[in-house]
Design a protein around this motif. Structure first.
Motif, PDB file in Angstrom:
ATOM      1  N   MET A  73      -3.389   1.947 -10.021  1.00  0.00           N
ATOM      2  CA  MET A  73      -3.893   0.779  -9.255  1.00  0.00           C
ATOM      3  C   MET A  73      -5.659   0.434  -9.364  1.00  0.00           C
ATOM      4  O   MET A  73      -6.288   1.412  -9.045  1.00  0.00           O
ATOM      5  N   SER A  82      -5.576  -7.349  -9.631  1.00  0.00           N
ATOM      6  CA  SER A  82      -4.918  -8.162  -8.896  1.00  0.00           C
ATOM      7  C   SER A  82      -4.978  -7.797  -7.396  1.00  0.00           C
ATOM      8  O   SER A  82      -4.686  -6.476  -7.331  1.00  0.00           O
ATOM      9  N   PRO A  83      -5.680  -8.387  -6.766  1.00  0.00           N
ATOM     10  CA  PRO A  83      -5.808  -7.786  -5.350  1.00  0.00           C
ATOM     11  C   PRO A  83      -4.611  -7.530  -4.467  1.00  0.00           C
ATOM     12  O   PRO A  83      -3.521  -8.122  -4.853  1.00  0.00           O
ATOM     13  N   ASN A  84      -4.861  -6.358  -3.627  1.00  0.00           N
ATOM     14  CA  ASN A  84      -3.812  -5.745  -2.921  1.00  0.00           C
ATOM     15  C   ASN A  84      -3.484  -6.664  -1.814  1.00  0.00           C
ATOM     16  O   ASN A  84      -4.481  -6.632  -0.629  1.00  0.00           O
ATOM     17  N   SER A  85      -2.371  -7.251  -1.456  1.00  0.00           N
ATOM     18  CA  SER A  85      -2.068  -8.037  -0.476  1.00  0.00           C
ATOM     19  C   SER A  85      -2.256  -7.343   0.806  1.00  0.00           C
ATOM     20  O   SER A  85      -2.235  -7.985   1.895  1.00  0.00           O
ATOM     21  N   VAL A  86      -1.522  -6.187   0.670  1.00  0.00           N
ATOM     22  CA  VAL A  86      -1.390  -5.608   1.969  1.00  0.00           C
ATOM     23  C   VAL A  86      -2.864  -5.350   2.556  1.00  0.00           C
ATOM     24  O   VAL A  86      -3.102  -5.617   3.745  1.00  0.00           O
ATOM     25  N   ALA A  87      -3.778  -4.894   1.693  1.00  0.00           N
ATOM     26  CA  ALA A  87      -5.242  -4.733   2.259  1.00  0.00           C
ATOM     27  C   ALA A  87      -5.728  -5.901   2.965  1.00  0.00           C
ATOM     28  O   ALA A  87      -6.176  -6.044   3.980  1.00  0.00           O
ATOM     29  N   SER A 106      -4.235  -8.554   3.929  1.00  0.00           N
ATOM     30  CA  SER A 106      -3.414  -8.940   5.038  1.00  0.00           C
ATOM     31  C   SER A 106      -3.930  -8.317   6.414  1.00  0.00           C
ATOM     32  O   SER A 106      -4.131  -8.773   7.418  1.00  0.00           O
ATOM     33  N   VAL A 144       1.591  -3.232   8.407  1.00  0.00           N
ATOM     34  CA  VAL A 144       0.856  -3.521   7.147  1.00  0.00           C
ATOM     35  C   VAL A 144      -0.344  -2.289   7.120  1.00  0.00           C
ATOM     36  O   VAL A 144      -0.685  -2.122   5.877  1.00  0.00           O
ATOM     37  N   SER A 188       1.409   0.397   5.773  1.00  0.00           N
ATOM     38  CA  SER A 188       1.738   0.505   4.207  1.00  0.00           C
ATOM     39  C   SER A 188       0.467   0.576   3.461  1.00  0.00           C
ATOM     40  O   SER A 188       0.575   1.355   2.352  1.00  0.00           O
ATOM     41  N   LEU A 189      -0.664   0.084   3.973  1.00  0.00           N
ATOM     42  CA  LEU A 189      -2.026   0.490   3.109  1.00  0.00           C
ATOM     43  C   LEU A 189      -2.345   1.791   3.371  1.00  0.00           C
ATOM     44  O   LEU A 189      -2.640   2.412   2.101  1.00  0.00           O
ATOM     45  N   MET A 201       4.229  -8.234  -6.986  1.00  0.00           N
ATOM     46  CA  MET A 201       3.433  -6.975  -7.448  1.00  0.00           C
ATOM     47  C   MET A 201       2.187  -7.040  -6.370  1.00  0.00           C
ATOM     48  O   MET A 201       1.771  -5.914  -5.689  1.00  0.00           O
ATOM     49  N   ALA A 202       1.479  -8.287  -6.181  1.00  0.00           N
ATOM     50  CA  ALA A 202       0.488  -8.096  -5.294  1.00  0.00           C
ATOM     51  C   ALA A 202       0.713  -7.586  -3.780  1.00  0.00           C
ATOM     52  O   ALA A 202       0.175  -7.009  -3.251  1.00  0.00           O
ATOM     53  N   LYS A 203       1.971  -8.178  -3.382  1.00  0.00           N
ATOM     54  CA  LYS A 203       2.436  -7.697  -2.240  1.00  0.00           C
ATOM     55  C   LYS A 203       2.703  -6.229  -2.189  1.00  0.00           C
ATOM     56  O   LYS A 203       3.352  -5.686  -1.028  1.00  0.00           O
ATOM     57  N   GLN A 204       2.938  -5.358  -3.262  1.00  0.00           N
ATOM     58  CA  GLN A 204       3.117  -3.958  -3.473  1.00  0.00           C
ATOM     59  C   GLN A 204       4.440  -3.663  -3.107  1.00  0.00           C
ATOM     60  O   GLN A 204       4.586  -2.636  -2.284  1.00  0.00           O
TER      61      GLN A 204
END
Lengths: 333, 333
Positions: free
Chosen positions: A1, A46-51, A53, B50, B53-54, B112-115
């Motif tokens: 990652m 690609s930015p981590n959407s979880v972080a 969010s 969220v 998950s992070l 993918m971005a949403k992991q």
DNA sequence: GCGCGACATCGGCAATCGTCGTCATAGGCT
DNA sequence: AGCCTATGACGACGATTGCCGATGTCGCGC
């Protein structure tokens, strides 16, 4: 990652700058920005959407909770919602409750925990409980239900009017003895459709005898069975109103196996206008629900509420329309 | 939003203890644990997925990317997948690509971005590109496709065998002049079905004349059109193999409008066994795909890979079966 | 023409979101 | 003293963003 820090290092800037370049959230020297973009491309970052969010407090996700996505009506609605949502940058989590209150509750908990930004909910039966506890805490749009609550809008179909159209059509053709196959009593839609239907009969001075109505379950096999029972209870009917297309199709099958012809021996009208209503023989006359509209309006209402959380709650009523095909004709006897 | 810190404060313990109570991840004095649980209940606390998950590096989410969830076949598959996933604690993000490679790519990026922890992908046409770039970076199960790559398993249906069964059935009934309505050439399934079908004919010493095959698009209207063309090109056929049920249903409609009867004037066999195959008249004889199995096996393969990322990749082949209903009979002429 | 302050521009530091796991610590026991 | 046991403090996880500082530009007054 690879993370934003990697990009920053690679481009020789701080993470803040990388973030600002990506989000266009403040001016960055063109040359610097270019270097950042190059680094992003080079590292396939690609930015981590979880972080994101977690930080931003929004997930760009909406929950879609419905009884059964393999029911063609809901399948179409789901498709519309997914499409409309994606266009606006939202992703859809699909949940099937089978109309089971306990499942609905479990799904709702999960969805809330996942911090969905909004919910589109096609509840089936009695879930005032569920609502009261969980719903107001997330912006929601109800399909075919309404509750008075801040934060909750509704998209409704005028089932009463739909039922009325169906009744009017059959009466207009000259039918006087009409049978009905009803849906589940605890659904929101079936009783309303029936109500409208009865009103149309009454306006023509007709009444619906209790023996000429059989309740069923909105399924194909159920419709077949109900038709069988109806033939026994009320053999003199010349027309049938089935509260949805699937049951109408089941009834059609039964009639055919009995050697009866539609519409010659029996007229038949359904409800929903699922894609397979054109597929039967004869093609089914039915009351169409505005499926695409239901989906797109639900998404619109939801997005508008997201941008304006305190707006008064709204209910939108959509009109069903009669679609004449070939399963209805004047009575022969 | 109430957080774990609120709970800790309320219970008079540290956040670590609250976390450990929730996750049973180390021993906590029963009395303390009870206090924590009470606080959780009192505050109606629910952990923020969220943040979890992070921290944990897993989202308990799987992506489902398919051409169109309103197609009844995919609708059923999606339903199975959603059910099976939910049982194991996974939530499903629904994506419709319309078989469009560009859309597929966009969806994949978002997913993918949403992991997402894993992906179930029913690709449609050419997407080697898409695969090569993105797929190997997330555990995935392909439906009806395969690529050689670590991390990617496949669930396949033996379309060749299915086509063979169809051919065998028609030949066995005595048909010698048989028409075919094909699906899209670039799908994975249609050419394979055709191949098996042709083999069955060849085994019986028959050949498929080019004039008796018309390609279409897997849709109802397309089937109708194709049948029309076929009647013009090959008026002497006594049986039809449609590469999916929807097209068979379209063809059926056209035949009926021409006054031809099935199976008396024309036998007909479809493929898929969608729920609406029993809905036509006559009910459609067809080659059934094991829909439930496809969905549940896909989820199983995915979960197994998640727990064992380095296992060699697997391909699972499921067998289609002939479902005899009433649309086939021996030829009359 | 020169010196100085006001102000705009650009970039970095560090706090923050909520949770989890590691390390540390206090107390009780042998 | 040494060793458990039960719990607490704290630093990631990866991104966003408020705030501050450094640098550069400009205008003004003498």
């Amino acid at each position: 990652m690879t993370t934003i820090a990697d990009v920053a290092r690679h481009a020789g800037v701080s993470v803040a700058t990388v973030s600002h370049v990506m989000n266009r959230t403040r001016h960055v020297e063109p040359e610097t920005a270019e270097r950042v973009r190059a680094a992003i491309a080079a590292l396939r970052y690609s930015p981590n959407s979880v972080a994101r969010s977690l930080r931003r407090g929004e997930t760009k996700t909406i929950g879609l909770l419905l009884p059964d996505n393999s029911n063609p009506f809901f399948a179409s609605v789901a498709r519309q919602i997914e499409d409309a949502g994606f266009i606006s940058g939202y992703t859809v989590i699909l949940c099937n409750s089978d109309g089971n209150a306990e499942k609905e509750e479990r799904y709702l908990s999960v969805l809330m925990a996942k911090q969905i930004d909004g919910l589109i909910f096609a509840g089936s039966s009695d879930h005032a409980r569920v609502f009261a506890r969980l719903l107001p805490s997330v912006p929601a749009v109800l399909l075919d239900r309404e509750i008075q609550s801040v934060n909750v809008d509704s998209v409704l179909v005028d089932h009463v009017h739909g039922g009325y159209l169906a009744g009017k059509h059959l009466v207009g053709l000259g039918h006087r003895k009409i049978g009905v196959i009803g849906g589940p009593r605890d659904s929101s839609s079936s009783p309303a459709r029936l109500r409208g239907f009865v009103r149309a009969l009454e306006e023509a001075g007709l009444e619906l005898r209790p023996s000429s109505i059989v309740d069923s379950d909105y399924h194909f096999a159920g419709g077949r069975l109900a038709m069988e029972q109806l033939m026994a209870q009320a053999p003199d009917i010349t027309a049938l109103f089935a509260c949805n297309d699937l049951m109408a199709m089941g009834a059609l099958t039964l009639l055919r196996s009995r050697g009866l012809r539609v519409p010659d021996d029996m007229s038949m009208i359904g409800f929903d206008d699922i894609p397979y209503a054109v597929t039967t023989w004869p093609p089914l006359t039915t009351i169409a629900q505005p499926v695409e509209k239901i989906g797109t309006r639900a998404v619109s209402l939801l997005l508008e509420r997201l941008s304006e959380p305190e707006a008064p709650s709204r209910r939108e009523v959509l009109a069903p329309v009669l679609v004449e095909r070939e399963s209805c004709a004047p009575p022969r006897r």
